[in-house]
Every structure is written in C-alpha cells, then in structure tokens.
Design a protein around this motif. Structure first.
Motif, PDB file in Angstrom:
ATOM      1  N   TYR A   1       0.811  -1.215   0.000  1.00 45.18           N
ATOM      2  CA  TYR A   1       0.000   0.000   0.000  1.00 45.18           C
ATOM      3  C   TYR A   1       0.847   1.269   0.000  1.00 45.18           C
ATOM      4  O   TYR A   1       0.373   2.332  -0.403  1.00 45.18           O
ATOM      5  CB  TYR A   1      -0.934   0.014   1.223  1.00 45.18           C
ATOM      6  CG  TYR A   1      -2.176  -0.822   1.053  1.00 45.18           C
ATOM      7  CD1 TYR A   1      -3.405  -0.245   0.728  1.00 45.18           C
ATOM      8  CD2 TYR A   1      -2.138  -2.201   1.215  1.00 45.18           C
ATOM      9  CE1 TYR A   1      -4.554  -1.010   0.570  1.00 45.18           C
ATOM     10  CE2 TYR A   1      -3.283  -2.983   1.049  1.00 45.18           C
ATOM     11  CZ  TYR A   1      -4.477  -2.385   0.731  1.00 45.18           C
ATOM     12  OH  TYR A   1      -5.616  -3.144   0.572  1.00 45.18           O
ATOM     13  N   HIS A   2       2.073   1.194   0.510  1.00 46.37           N
ATOM     14  CA  HIS A   2       2.893   2.409   0.605  1.00 46.37           C
ATOM     15  C   HIS A   2       4.347   2.027   0.868  1.00 46.37           C
ATOM     16  O   HIS A   2       4.666   0.864   1.125  1.00 46.37           O
ATOM     17  CB  HIS A   2       2.374   3.322   1.726  1.00 46.37           C
ATOM     18  CG  HIS A   2       2.354   2.668   3.075  1.00 46.37           C
ATOM     19  ND1 HIS A   2       3.499   2.393   3.789  1.00 46.37           N
ATOM     20  CD2 HIS A   2       1.336   2.222   3.860  1.00 46.37           C
ATOM     21  CE1 HIS A   2       3.197   1.833   4.937  1.00 46.37           C
ATOM     22  NE2 HIS A   2       1.885   1.701   5.005  1.00 46.37           N
ATOM     23  N   ASP A   3       5.216   3.033   0.792  1.00 47.35           N
ATOM     24  CA  ASP A   3       6.627   2.820   1.084  1.00 47.35           C
ATOM     25  C   ASP A   3       7.038   3.588   2.337  1.00 47.35           C
ATOM     26  O   ASP A   3       8.150   4.110   2.441  1.00 47.35           O
ATOM     27  CB  ASP A   3       7.493   3.249  -0.110  1.00 47.35           C
ATOM     28  CG  ASP A   3       7.262   4.698  -0.505  1.00 47.35           C
ATOM     29  OD1 ASP A   3       6.404   5.355   0.122  1.00 47.35           O
ATOM     30  OD2 ASP A   3       7.951   5.181  -1.425  1.00 47.35           O
ATOM     31  N   LYS A   4       6.128   3.629   3.309  1.00 46.19           N
ATOM     32  CA  LYS A   4       6.373   4.359   4.553  1.00 46.19           C
ATOM     33  C   LYS A   4       6.755   3.392   5.674  1.00 46.19           C
ATOM     34  O   LYS A   4       6.899   2.199   5.473  1.00 46.19           O
ATOM     35  CB  LYS A   4       5.121   5.159   4.937  1.00 46.19           C
ATOM     36  CG  LYS A   4       4.697   6.181   3.883  1.00 46.19           C
ATOM     37  CD  LYS A   4       3.413   6.875   4.281  1.00 46.19           C
ATOM     38  CE  LYS A   4       2.955   7.859   3.206  1.00 46.19           C
ATOM     39  NZ  LYS A   4       1.668   8.507   3.553  1.00 46.19           N
ATOM     40  N   ASN A   5       6.902   3.962   6.872  1.00 46.40           N
ATOM     41  CA  ASN A   5       7.186   3.138   8.044  1.00 46.40           C
ATOM     42  C   ASN A   5       6.036   2.175   8.308  1.00 46.40           C
ATOM     43  O   ASN A   5       4.867   2.491   8.042  1.00 46.40           O
ATOM     44  CB  ASN A   5       7.378   4.025   9.282  1.00 46.40           C
ATOM     45  CG  ASN A   5       8.573   4.945   9.171  1.00 46.40           C
ATOM     46  OD1 ASN A   5       9.501   4.673   8.401  1.00 46.40           O
ATOM     47  ND2 ASN A   5       8.569   6.025   9.933  1.00 46.40           N
ATOM     48  N   ILE A   6       6.363   1.019   8.858  1.00 46.50           N
ATOM     49  CA  ILE A   6       5.368  -0.007   9.190  1.00 46.50           C
ATOM     50  C   ILE A   6       5.642  -0.510  10.599  1.00 46.50           C
ATOM     51  O   ILE A   6       6.798  -0.699  10.982  1.00 46.50           O
ATOM     52  CB  ILE A   6       5.420  -1.187   8.199  1.00 46.50           C
ATOM     53  CG1 ILE A   6       4.976  -0.739   6.802  1.00 46.50           C
ATOM     54  CG2 ILE A   6       4.562  -2.363   8.681  1.00 46.50           C
ATOM     55  CD1 ILE A   6       5.137  -1.814   5.730  1.00 46.50           C
ATOM     56  N   PHE A   7       4.581  -0.722  11.366  1.00 45.27           N
ATOM     57  CA  PHE A   7       4.730  -1.339  12.684  1.00 45.27           C
ATOM     58  C   PHE A   7       3.405  -1.965  13.096  1.00 45.27           C
ATOM     59  O   PHE A   7       2.355  -1.328  13.004  1.00 45.27           O
ATOM     60  CB  PHE A   7       5.166  -0.312  13.735  1.00 45.27           C
ATOM     61  CG  PHE A   7       5.344  -0.909  15.105  1.00 45.27           C
ATOM     62  CD1 PHE A   7       6.286  -1.897  15.331  1.00 45.27           C
ATOM     63  CD2 PHE A   7       4.555  -0.495  16.170  1.00 45.27           C
ATOM     64  CE1 PHE A   7       6.455  -2.460  16.587  1.00 45.27           C
ATOM     65  CE2 PHE A   7       4.708  -1.045  17.431  1.00 45.27           C
ATOM     66  CZ  PHE A   7       5.667  -2.026  17.637  1.00 45.27           C
ATOM     67  N   TYR A   8       3.445  -3.207  13.535  1.00 46.02           N
ATOM     68  CA  TYR A   8       2.232  -3.881  13.996  1.00 46.02           C
ATOM     69  C   TYR A   8       2.612  -5.099  14.841  1.00 46.02           C
ATOM     70  O   TYR A   8       3.789  -5.463  14.945  1.00 46.02           O
ATOM     71  CB  TYR A   8       1.350  -4.307  12.818  1.00 46.02           C
ATOM     72  CG  TYR A   8       1.925  -5.414  11.973  1.00 46.02           C
ATOM     73  CD1 TYR A   8       1.463  -6.715  12.097  1.00 46.02           C
ATOM     74  CD2 TYR A   8       2.934  -5.162  11.038  1.00 46.02           C
ATOM     75  CE1 TYR A   8       1.997  -7.734  11.329  1.00 46.02           C
ATOM     76  CE2 TYR A   8       3.456  -6.168  10.266  1.00 46.02           C
ATOM     77  CZ  TYR A   8       2.994  -7.454  10.422  1.00 46.02           C
ATOM     78  OH  TYR A   8       3.532  -8.459   9.655  1.00 46.02           O
ATOM     79  N   SER A   9       1.614  -5.711  15.462  1.00 48.84           N
ATOM     80  CA  SER A   9       1.833  -6.889  16.297  1.00 48.84           C
ATOM     81  C   SER A   9       1.160  -8.111  15.681  1.00 48.84           C
ATOM     82  O   SER A   9      -0.060  -8.258  15.742  1.00 48.84           O
ATOM     83  CB  SER A   9       1.276  -6.690  17.704  1.00 48.84           C
ATOM     84  OG  SER A   9       1.292  -7.920  18.418  1.00 48.84           O
ATOM     85  N   PRO A  10       1.938  -9.016  15.083  1.00 46.83           N
ATOM     86  CA  PRO A  10       1.358 -10.249  14.554  1.00 46.83           C
ATOM     87  C   PRO A  10       0.643 -11.053  15.634  1.00 46.83           C
ATOM     88  O   PRO A  10      -0.403 -11.648  15.382  1.00 46.83           O
ATOM     89  CB  PRO A  10       2.578 -11.016  14.018  1.00 46.83           C
ATOM     90  CG  PRO A  10       3.629  -9.982  13.810  1.00 46.83           C
ATOM     91  CD  PRO A  10       3.395  -8.938  14.864  1.00 46.83           C
TER      92      PRO A  10
END
Length: 395
Positions: free
Chosen positions: A44-53
């Motif tokens: 969707y984008h080339d930005k920062n990503i952070f999440y909890s699987p």
C-alpha cells in the motif's frame, strides 16, 4: 511499545494435521502469517510499518471459536493455522494461544501483557459456550454497553484501551457504526529495558539516508559491547540482535548499501528468520542506531480480503457459534500500534562478565538507512512485533 487490534463482532475452531502441536509450532505458523501480512501492508505504501502479529492472530483465534463452514476455513487459511485445526480437538488452537501467553508472561519481571475484551450491545444474546471459552482461553472481559448511546460507548472502549496501554493510546475509536452489535478488542503492551543500554551522553545528530536522494538528520544512539550478529550474504543484509532484559530481543535486519530494501520484502520468511537466530555469532561491536517513535493504524478489513478472508466481512459470514441471531458479520478490524525506541535501560548486572579480551578496534554496525526490526520472545520464538523504518523522523 504496545498494540491494539479491534474487531467489530466475532469467530471459531476446527480440523488439520498436527494433533500434538506445540507452542513452537504455533509461533512458527504465526511468523509466516506475520510476513504475509507485512507484504500486503507494504504493497500500500513505502512508509514506516509497525504492527503486532501476535495481537492480530490472538484476535482471530478468538474469532475462530465463533465461526463455522467457509468463514472458519478462510480464517484458518489466512492465519496459517490449518495444520493446527484438528477435528477431534476443537480447543487445540485456543489452548495453544493460552499456553503461549502463559509462557511469555511466566517471568514476573517481563512486561508483555495481553488483554481482550468483548463489548456487547444490550439485549444481544451471545452463546454461553463461546462466552465461557473466551474467558477460559483468553481471560477476556465481557462488557454490556448501551450502543444506542454512542458517546458513552466510545468513551468506555477508549477508557479500556487507555488503561491497558498505560495511557499510551488515549483514543482507539472516534466513531461507532449505529448497526454495531458487538466489538472484540485485543491489546498487547510491551515495555523493555535494554540489557546493554545506550549511553545518552553519546547520542548525537547524524545523517540517515532514506534513499539516494533524501537524507534526514536523526538523533543517533551509540553503544559499544559484545553483541550477536551475522551476515546473510544471499539476501544482501546484516543481522544484529539487541537483547532486552528478561528474554525478549530486537532483531535488526539491515540491507547492505547496494541492496534495495524492497527486494528483501518477499524473502523474509519464518524459515529465514530462524536461520538468522541459529547463525548469530558474538563479537565486539560499535552500534549506531537512530531513536524513533512510530504510531501506526491499519484497517485490516480492507487488507485481509485480499489474502482470502472474504466471507467474514459479508452478509454470508457464518458466526453461528457466536449467536443464534442471524445476519451477523464483521464490519471492521482495526489494528493500532505504537513504539518508542530510545536509550532507556538499566545497566545489565552481567555487563562486566563478558571476559577480558585483547584490545582491538571493534567492528561497526551503523543503522543509517532503511531497516527492518523484529521483537520476539526468545524461549518460544514468538514474534511479538515487527516493523520497517524508512524515515525515523516520521511518527
């Protein structure tokens, strides 16, 4: 660091091929699901990503107990849990998640706290078996709210989230669909102190190369000690392990200068991740790492259908184990994650016990270009969080 995933409505458990599955099997399956989800988000984008699987997987493990037929199968397939679904052991998957949570939290000093809450509309009747299992396996809080009063309902949900994330997320939702009958909220909170903290006196502004044309100045932290590292030559990247206290570590994956980080996206798998851990070697290192903060929110109901989870969000959703009432479907799956990485940490008791070695100039691990990071529980290899930093100055 913490994370929330919020699901409107709910889902069950069924068949597969690993009747003697362990929490290590669950961690491995969850890791591959994490990588698949990462790739979809990255599209969707080339930005920062952070999440909890782990937070996302736990939410859908709870939902599995509410679903049947095609809806059930789609969740199993997308979450990579098919082999853990055994016909004559309907409680295997929720029990594995329960055992994993117990294993992660058995060390009283380790701050990794998960919580789950079910918010139910007044006069909406939830099946007792589902409600009981939700309490048994996920220690979920069951709350009856007046959804006809959206202002008070939103306040109650946000108050719950604020409390479970130590005030780090003051607002999870700002609006509420008038047709919502039930919400499932899962939170995960982690606060870790570096085993070898960075010295704030050495933090200084330094360039971070977003790409060949864009450079930003960032507060760059510094520490010198013995760390575990390795090089994945076929991938064109280096790996560094930065341990927190009490059995959790951050694994940094830093593409080489001539390696485009986008070429690595499709190469990150559970098998590769475990190979990095197995091949780490200890050496003296100077580590330069940027401080950064990130807050990310994802509408997973827009992403998961592309991965094959479609019926859950349509009128064809089968939530028969949740309630006998018909016409139920999941309207939203919201996931919000926040992380702050800085020098903070308590001096490790064993910091001086690494042995005396002849003096030599240490090698350097300079994180001054886009990188990936993974926060995992070492004993179980459970992937708690993962992310990608393209620009450390962007919150």
């Amino acid at each position: 660091m913490f994370i929330l995933s919020l699901v409107c409505f709910i889902v069950p458990v069924h068949s597969s091929q690993l009747p003697n599955a362990t929490i290590m099997d669950l961690s491995y399956k969850n890791m591959d699901f994490a990588m698949n989800l990462y790739r979809k988000i990255a599209n969707y984008h080339d930005k920062n990503i952070f999440y909890s699987p782990l937070s996302v997987s736990t939410s859908f493990a709870a939902l599995l107990m509410a679903t049947d037929d095609v809806t059930h199968k789609e969740i199993l397939q997308v979450c990579n849990l098919e082999q853990l679904d055994v016909d004559d052991q309907p409680q295997l998957i929720p029990r594995l998640f329960q055992d994993l949570q117990d294993n992660i939290s058995h060390n009283g000093s380790l701050q990794v706290e998960q919580s789950m809450a079910l918010f139910i509309r007044q006069n909406f009747e939830v099946e007792k078996t589902f409600e009981d299992d939700l309490k048994i396996f996920f220690q979920a809080d069951i709350n009856v709210l007046d959804f006809g009063n959206p202002k008070e309902t939103i306040k109650s949900i946000n108050d719950y989230v604020r409390q479970k994330t130590a005030d780090k997320v003051p607002e999870m939702i700002s609006t509420l669909n008038a047709m919502t009958q039930l919400l499932l909220v899962n939170t995960i909170f982690f606060q870790g102190a570096w085993e070898t903290p960075f010295n704030p006196d050495f933090t200084h502004n330094a360039p971070f190369h977003i790409d060949n044309y864009n450079i930003v100045q960032v507060p760059m932290m510094f520490v010198e000690d013995r760390f575990y590292t390795m090089e994945d030559e076929p991938l064109g990247a280096r790996v560094l392990k930065l341990p927190y206290k009490d059995g959790v570590s951050m694994l940094i994956l830093l593409p080489n200068k001539k390696t485009d980080y986008t070429t690595i996206d499709n190469e990150i798998t559970a098998r590769r991740f475990l190979s990095w851990i197995r091949n780490l070697e200890e050496m003296k290192l100077e580590v330069n790492m940027p401080k950064f903060k990130m807050e990310r929110a994802y509408s997973l109901h827009n992403i998961l259908p592309e991965m094959g989870m479609t019926s859950l969000f349509t009128d064809g959703a089968n939530l028969a184990r949740l309630s006998k009432a018909g016409g139920l479907r999941v309207s939203e799956v919201l996931h919000k994650a926040v992380i702050e990485v800085d020098e903070v940490g308590t001096t490790a008791a064993a910091a001086t016990a690494t042995g005396i070695v002849p003096y030599s100039l240490p090698k350097r691990f300079i994180i001054n270009r886009p990188f990936f990071f993974f926060i995992y529980h070492e004993e179980t290899n459970a992937l708690l969080f993962m992310g990608r930093v393209i620009d450390p100055t962007k919150n």
